[in-house]
Scaffold this motif. Structure first.
Motif, PDB file in Angstrom:
ATOM      1  N   TYR A   1       7.037  11.703  -1.257  1.00 57.81           N
ATOM      2  CA  TYR A   1       7.466  10.373  -1.686  1.00 57.81           C
ATOM      3  C   TYR A   1       8.794   9.999  -1.023  1.00 57.81           C
ATOM      4  O   TYR A   1       8.949   8.878  -0.524  1.00 57.81           O
ATOM      5  CB  TYR A   1       7.622  10.308  -3.205  1.00 57.81           C
ATOM      6  CG  TYR A   1       8.257   9.027  -3.664  1.00 57.81           C
ATOM      7  CD1 TYR A   1       7.533   7.844  -3.678  1.00 57.81           C
ATOM      8  CD2 TYR A   1       9.588   8.976  -4.041  1.00 57.81           C
ATOM      9  CE1 TYR A   1       8.107   6.654  -4.083  1.00 57.81           C
ATOM     10  CE2 TYR A   1      10.182   7.795  -4.431  1.00 57.81           C
ATOM     11  CZ  TYR A   1       9.439   6.641  -4.455  1.00 57.81           C
ATOM     12  OH  TYR A   1      10.022   5.464  -4.833  1.00 57.81           O
ATOM     13  N   ALA A   2       9.737  10.940  -0.999  1.00 56.52           N
ATOM     14  CA  ALA A   2      11.045  10.661  -0.384  1.00 56.52           C
ATOM     15  C   ALA A   2      10.893  10.382   1.106  1.00 56.52           C
ATOM     16  O   ALA A   2      11.565   9.498   1.655  1.00 56.52           O
ATOM     17  CB  ALA A   2      11.981  11.844  -0.610  1.00 56.52           C
ATOM     18  N   ARG A   3       9.998  11.103   1.760  1.00 58.99           N
ATOM     19  CA  ARG A   3       9.776  10.882   3.189  1.00 58.99           C
ATOM     20  C   ARG A   3       9.172   9.506   3.450  1.00 58.99           C
ATOM     21  O   ARG A   3       9.567   8.795   4.376  1.00 58.99           O
ATOM     22  CB  ARG A   3       8.871  11.967   3.749  1.00 58.99           C
ATOM     23  CG  ARG A   3       8.801  11.950   5.257  1.00 58.99           C
ATOM     24  CD  ARG A   3       7.765  12.872   5.735  1.00 58.99           C
ATOM     25  NE  ARG A   3       6.488  12.306   5.289  1.00 58.99           N
ATOM     26  CZ  ARG A   3       5.315  12.643   5.773  1.00 58.99           C
ATOM     27  NH1 ARG A   3       5.226  13.566   6.666  1.00 58.99           N
ATOM     28  NH2 ARG A   3       4.218  12.075   5.348  1.00 58.99           N
TER      29      ARG A   3
ATOM     30  N   SER B   1       0.827  -1.204   0.000  1.00 59.42           N
ATOM     31  CA  SER B   1       0.000   0.000   0.000  1.00 59.42           C
ATOM     32  C   SER B   1       0.866   1.260   0.000  1.00 59.42           C
ATOM     33  O   SER B   1       0.530   2.255  -0.651  1.00 59.42           O
ATOM     34  CB  SER B   1      -0.941  -0.002   1.207  1.00 59.42           C
ATOM     35  OG  SER B   1      -0.202  -0.026   2.405  1.00 59.42           O
ATOM     36  N   ALA B   2       1.994   1.228   0.705  1.00 61.88           N
ATOM     37  CA  ALA B   2       2.909   2.368   0.695  1.00 61.88           C
ATOM     38  C   ALA B   2       3.545   2.540  -0.679  1.00 61.88           C
ATOM     39  O   ALA B   2       3.782   3.664  -1.134  1.00 61.88           O
ATOM     40  CB  ALA B   2       3.987   2.193   1.752  1.00 61.88           C
ATOM     41  N   ARG B   3       3.810   1.428  -1.362  1.00 57.79           N
ATOM     42  CA  ARG B   3       4.360   1.499  -2.713  1.00 57.79           C
ATOM     43  C   ARG B   3       3.371   2.148  -3.676  1.00 57.79           C
ATOM     44  O   ARG B   3       3.731   3.002  -4.484  1.00 57.79           O
ATOM     45  CB  ARG B   3       4.707   0.082  -3.175  1.00 57.79           C
ATOM     46  CG  ARG B   3       6.029   0.010  -3.869  1.00 57.79           C
ATOM     47  CD  ARG B   3       6.389  -1.416  -4.248  1.00 57.79           C
ATOM     48  NE  ARG B   3       7.385  -1.914  -3.310  1.00 57.79           N
ATOM     49  CZ  ARG B   3       7.262  -2.980  -2.558  1.00 57.79           C
ATOM     50  NH1 ARG B   3       6.186  -3.712  -2.621  1.00 57.79           N
ATOM     51  NH2 ARG B   3       8.212  -3.347  -1.748  1.00 57.79           N
ATOM     52  N   VAL B   4       2.096   1.753  -3.565  1.00 60.77           N
ATOM     53  CA  VAL B   4       1.059   2.339  -4.415  1.00 60.77           C
ATOM     54  C   VAL B   4       0.921   3.824  -4.118  1.00 60.77           C
ATOM     55  O   VAL B   4       0.808   4.648  -5.033  1.00 60.77           O
ATOM     56  CB  VAL B   4      -0.289   1.592  -4.215  1.00 60.77           C
ATOM     57  CG1 VAL B   4      -1.433   2.345  -4.856  1.00 60.77           C
ATOM     58  CG2 VAL B   4      -0.191   0.182  -4.767  1.00 60.77           C
ATOM     59  N   LEU B   5       0.947   4.178  -2.843  1.00 63.72           N
ATOM     60  CA  LEU B   5       0.861   5.583  -2.462  1.00 63.72           C
ATOM     61  C   LEU B   5       2.047   6.366  -3.021  1.00 63.72           C
ATOM     62  O   LEU B   5       1.885   7.491  -3.506  1.00 63.72           O
ATOM     63  CB  LEU B   5       0.809   5.709  -0.938  1.00 63.72           C
ATOM     64  CG  LEU B   5       0.670   7.119  -0.369  1.00 63.72           C
ATOM     65  CD1 LEU B   5      -0.660   7.734  -0.807  1.00 63.72           C
ATOM     66  CD2 LEU B   5       0.774   7.079   1.137  1.00 63.72           C
ATOM     67  N   GLY B   6       3.221   5.780  -2.971  1.00 66.80           N
ATOM     68  CA  GLY B   6       4.415   6.426  -3.532  1.00 66.80           C
ATOM     69  C   GLY B   6       4.287   6.671  -5.025  1.00 66.80           C
ATOM     70  O   GLY B   6       4.639   7.745  -5.518  1.00 66.80           O
ATOM     71  N   TRP B   7       3.771   5.688  -5.751  1.00 62.69           N
ATOM     72  CA  TRP B   7       3.578   5.873  -7.192  1.00 62.69           C
ATOM     73  C   TRP B   7       2.543   6.962  -7.461  1.00 62.69           C
ATOM     74  O   TRP B   7       2.674   7.734  -8.415  1.00 62.69           O
ATOM     75  CB  TRP B   7       3.168   4.566  -7.869  1.00 62.69           C
ATOM     76  CG  TRP B   7       4.338   3.646  -8.041  1.00 62.69           C
ATOM     77  CD1 TRP B   7       4.562   2.474  -7.398  1.00 62.69           C
ATOM     78  CD2 TRP B   7       5.459   3.847  -8.903  1.00 62.69           C
ATOM     79  NE1 TRP B   7       5.752   1.927  -7.795  1.00 62.69           N
ATOM     80  CE2 TRP B   7       6.322   2.751  -8.731  1.00 62.69           C
ATOM     81  CE3 TRP B   7       5.824   4.844  -9.794  1.00 62.69           C
ATOM     82  CZ2 TRP B   7       7.524   2.637  -9.408  1.00 62.69           C
ATOM     83  CZ3 TRP B   7       7.027   4.718 -10.478  1.00 62.69           C
ATOM     84  CH2 TRP B   7       7.854   3.627 -10.283  1.00 62.69           C
TER      85      TRP B   7
END
Length: 114
Positions: free
Chosen positions: A49-51, A4-10
């Motif tokens: 995204y970096a955070r 879910s964090a990966r999807v949010l990052g994208w």
């Protein structure tokens, strides 16, 4: 990083790209302040995204460190627990020296069995 964090990052990166493109189009129309605002917004999305990425890396490092500490301290903790159990079951000096057969006259646990 969790899925879910990966999807949010994208999504952060896609929103940053779209906002940067909107800033470029807005700059061509002559609305300079709007373009600057959109460009700053796109930079904030990249920072978000970096955070998220740094937070995930820190969490992973903390989990690995906690696992290592748990592995190293587990045998010592078991030995300490066994010693504490043995000391809690102890009565008096004579009980220790007679292997649990005799008690001192003043022992409060004289009639109890361990």
């Amino acid at each position: 990083m969790t899925p879910s964090a990966r999807v949010l990052g994208w999504h952060y990166l896609a929103a940053a790209a779209l906002t940067a493109q909107c800033a470029a189009v807005t700059a061509r129309t002559g609305a300079g302040w709007h373009a600057i605002g959109l460009f700053v917004t796109s930079l904030l999305l990249v920072v978000a995204y970096a955070r998220e990425h740094a937070t995930a890396r820190d969490r992973r490092a903390a989990a690995v460190k906690a696992e290592r500490i748990a592995r190293l301290s587990t045998p010592r903790s078991r030995a300490e627990d066994q010693a504490a159990i043995a000391l809690a079951a102890a009565c008096c000096e004579r009980w220790w020296t007679s292997a649990g057969i005799e008690h001192d006259a003043a022992c409060t646990r004289k009639g109890q069995t361990a």
